[in-house]
Design a protein around this motif. Sequence first.
Motif, PDB file in Angstrom:
ATOM      1  N   VAL A  16       0.859  -1.184   0.000  1.00  0.00           N
ATOM      2  CA  VAL A  16       0.000   0.000   0.000  1.00  0.00           C
ATOM      3  C   VAL A  16       0.896   1.236   0.000  1.00  0.00           C
ATOM      4  O   VAL A  16       1.790   1.361   0.843  1.00  0.00           O
ATOM      5  N   VAL A  17       0.685   2.129  -0.935  1.00  0.00           N
ATOM      6  CA  VAL A  17       1.452   3.372  -1.015  1.00  0.00           C
ATOM      7  C   VAL A  17       0.507   4.548  -0.815  1.00  0.00           C
ATOM      8  O   VAL A  17      -0.505   4.660  -1.505  1.00  0.00           O
ATOM      9  N   THR A  39       0.577  15.401   9.338  1.00  0.00           N
ATOM     10  CA  THR A  39      -0.834  15.109   9.619  1.00  0.00           C
ATOM     11  C   THR A  39      -1.272  13.848   8.888  1.00  0.00           C
ATOM     12  O   THR A  39      -1.938  12.971   9.466  1.00  0.00           O
ATOM     13  N   ALA A  40      -0.888  13.740   7.613  1.00  0.00           N
ATOM     14  CA  ALA A  40      -1.259  12.561   6.825  1.00  0.00           C
ATOM     15  C   ALA A  40      -0.594  11.302   7.381  1.00  0.00           C
ATOM     16  O   ALA A  40      -1.224  10.236   7.459  1.00  0.00           O
ATOM     17  N   THR A  41       0.668  11.429   7.772  1.00  0.00           N
ATOM     18  CA  THR A  41       1.394  10.258   8.290  1.00  0.00           C
ATOM     19  C   THR A  41       0.806   9.789   9.614  1.00  0.00           C
ATOM     20  O   THR A  41       0.622   8.590   9.832  1.00  0.00           O
ATOM     21  N   LYS A  42       0.495  10.731  10.487  1.00  0.00           N
ATOM     22  CA  LYS A  42      -0.122  10.359  11.764  1.00  0.00           C
ATOM     23  C   LYS A  42      -1.465   9.674  11.545  1.00  0.00           C
ATOM     24  O   LYS A  42      -1.772   8.665  12.197  1.00  0.00           O
ATOM     25  N   PHE A  43      -2.259  10.211  10.633  1.00  0.00           N
ATOM     26  CA  PHE A  43      -3.569   9.615  10.356  1.00  0.00           C
ATOM     27  C   PHE A  43      -3.411   8.178   9.892  1.00  0.00           C
ATOM     28  O   PHE A  43      -4.132   7.272  10.346  1.00  0.00           O
ATOM     29  N   PHE A  44      -2.460   7.944   8.999  1.00  0.00           N
ATOM     30  CA  PHE A  44      -2.288   6.592   8.470  1.00  0.00           C
ATOM     31  C   PHE A  44      -1.761   5.641   9.544  1.00  0.00           C
ATOM     32  O   PHE A  44      -2.199   4.494   9.633  1.00  0.00           O
ATOM     33  N   LEU A  45      -0.845   6.105  10.365  1.00  0.00           N
ATOM     34  CA  LEU A  45      -0.337   5.260  11.452  1.00  0.00           C
ATOM     35  C   LEU A  45      -1.463   4.871  12.415  1.00  0.00           C
ATOM     36  O   LEU A  45      -1.503   3.740  12.914  1.00  0.00           O
ATOM     37  N   GLN A  46      -2.364   5.813  12.653  1.00  0.00           N
ATOM     38  CA  GLN A  46      -3.459   5.566  13.582  1.00  0.00           C
ATOM     39  C   GLN A  46      -4.560   4.698  12.976  1.00  0.00           C
ATOM     40  O   GLN A  46      -5.331   4.069  13.709  1.00  0.00           O
ATOM     41  N   GLU A  49      -4.795  -0.263  10.077  1.00  0.00           N
ATOM     42  CA  GLU A  49      -5.512  -1.534   9.988  1.00  0.00           C
ATOM     43  C   GLU A  49      -6.786  -1.427   9.150  1.00  0.00           C
ATOM     44  O   GLU A  49      -7.236  -2.413   8.568  1.00  0.00           O
ATOM     45  N   LYS A  50      -7.328  -0.207   9.053  1.00  0.00           N
ATOM     46  CA  LYS A  50      -8.503  -0.005   8.202  1.00  0.00           C
ATOM     47  C   LYS A  50      -8.150  -0.187   6.728  1.00  0.00           C
ATOM     48  O   LYS A  50      -9.033  -0.419   5.889  1.00  0.00           O
ATOM     49  N   TYR A  51      -6.871  -0.047   6.399  1.00  0.00           N
ATOM     50  CA  TYR A  51      -6.390  -0.214   5.023  1.00  0.00           C
ATOM     51  C   TYR A  51      -5.671  -1.554   4.854  1.00  0.00           C
ATOM     52  O   TYR A  51      -4.928  -1.751   3.889  1.00  0.00           O
ATOM     53  N   ASN A  52      -5.918  -2.461   5.816  1.00  0.00           N
ATOM     54  CA  ASN A  52      -5.311  -3.805   5.784  1.00  0.00           C
ATOM     55  C   ASN A  52      -3.781  -3.721   5.802  1.00  0.00           C
ATOM     56  O   ASN A  52      -3.094  -4.487   5.120  1.00  0.00           O
ATOM     57  N   VAL A  53      -3.261  -2.794   6.590  1.00  0.00           N
ATOM     58  CA  VAL A  53      -1.814  -2.587   6.710  1.00  0.00           C
ATOM     59  C   VAL A  53      -1.394  -2.828   8.153  1.00  0.00           C
ATOM     60  O   VAL A  53      -2.043  -2.363   9.098  1.00  0.00           O
ATOM     61  N   ASP A  54      -0.316  -3.569   8.319  1.00  0.00           N
ATOM     62  CA  ASP A  54       0.260  -3.807   9.645  1.00  0.00           C
ATOM     63  C   ASP A  54       0.946  -2.522  10.116  1.00  0.00           C
ATOM     64  O   ASP A  54       1.908  -2.075   9.488  1.00  0.00           O
ATOM     65  N   PRO A  55       0.478  -1.891  11.197  1.00  0.00           N
ATOM     66  CA  PRO A  55       1.065  -0.621  11.649  1.00  0.00           C
ATOM     67  C   PRO A  55       2.524  -0.743  12.073  1.00  0.00           C
ATOM     68  O   PRO A  55       3.220   0.275  12.183  1.00  0.00           O
ATOM     69  N   ALA A  56       2.993  -1.968  12.288  1.00  0.00           N
ATOM     70  CA  ALA A  56       4.397  -2.168  12.662  1.00  0.00           C
ATOM     71  C   ALA A  56       5.304  -2.286  11.445  1.00  0.00           C
ATOM     72  O   ALA A  56       6.509  -2.448  11.593  1.00  0.00           O
TER      73      ALA A  56
END
Length: 238
Positions: A16-17, A39-46, A49-56
Amino acid sequence: SHDKITAHLAKKLGIVVVSVEYRLAPEHKFPAAFDDSITATKFFLQNAEKYNVDPARIGISGDSAGGNLAAAVTLALAKENNLPKLKTQALIYPVLQAFDFKTPSYIDHGHLWPDTKDMMVSAWLWYLNDDVSFKEVFKANNHTSDQLKKSQYAGYVDHKMVRPNLRPKVVTAIKKADIKFPDIPNIATILDPRFAPLMADDSDLKGLPPTYMLTCEYDVLQNDGIMYATRLERAGVE
């Protein structure tokens, strides 16, 4: 401008990019682009999982001005305790400092298109204060005082990092509150790591994620990348 390459990376690597459409200078001066990026990076980190991405397993990357923003966001997020940590940063010929426009790579390659010294100084000024009347002042390094040229900030761009045969720069640590700046709008911003990541203090580099640094040989920005990579290595960053 990067839609095709980000789509290619996503398809080729199966990842996912997220590409941030941050506000651009000179219409939007610092810190607009940084604010949008973090702001965008924080939103995505938070919400990974809604985008099927492992936050780690989230990394950050950018080229040129995007490399500046990726490095700046990484520095800022390292101080956040309530967010997942970035796994890596990949900096591709990043723009990292507006302190010294007489580094060896600026001297050797400043005449080469497209990133000429003249163009790079103009871009920095658009981002800083949108006043290119100071272009010649910056190109001659007259935007920094003698006091600043002998401070720890000068050590952050010590030419010995790219020319090992040189003697190390002798510097004296000073507090930002004690620094005297030329009469240039927003000039103190050149020491802000959100604006120029290479101005981050050594202590702020410790604990940053593993870093991939790509520089180009015939490029005014080459030494910026080498200096930052050298300082990161000294701070224990992989």
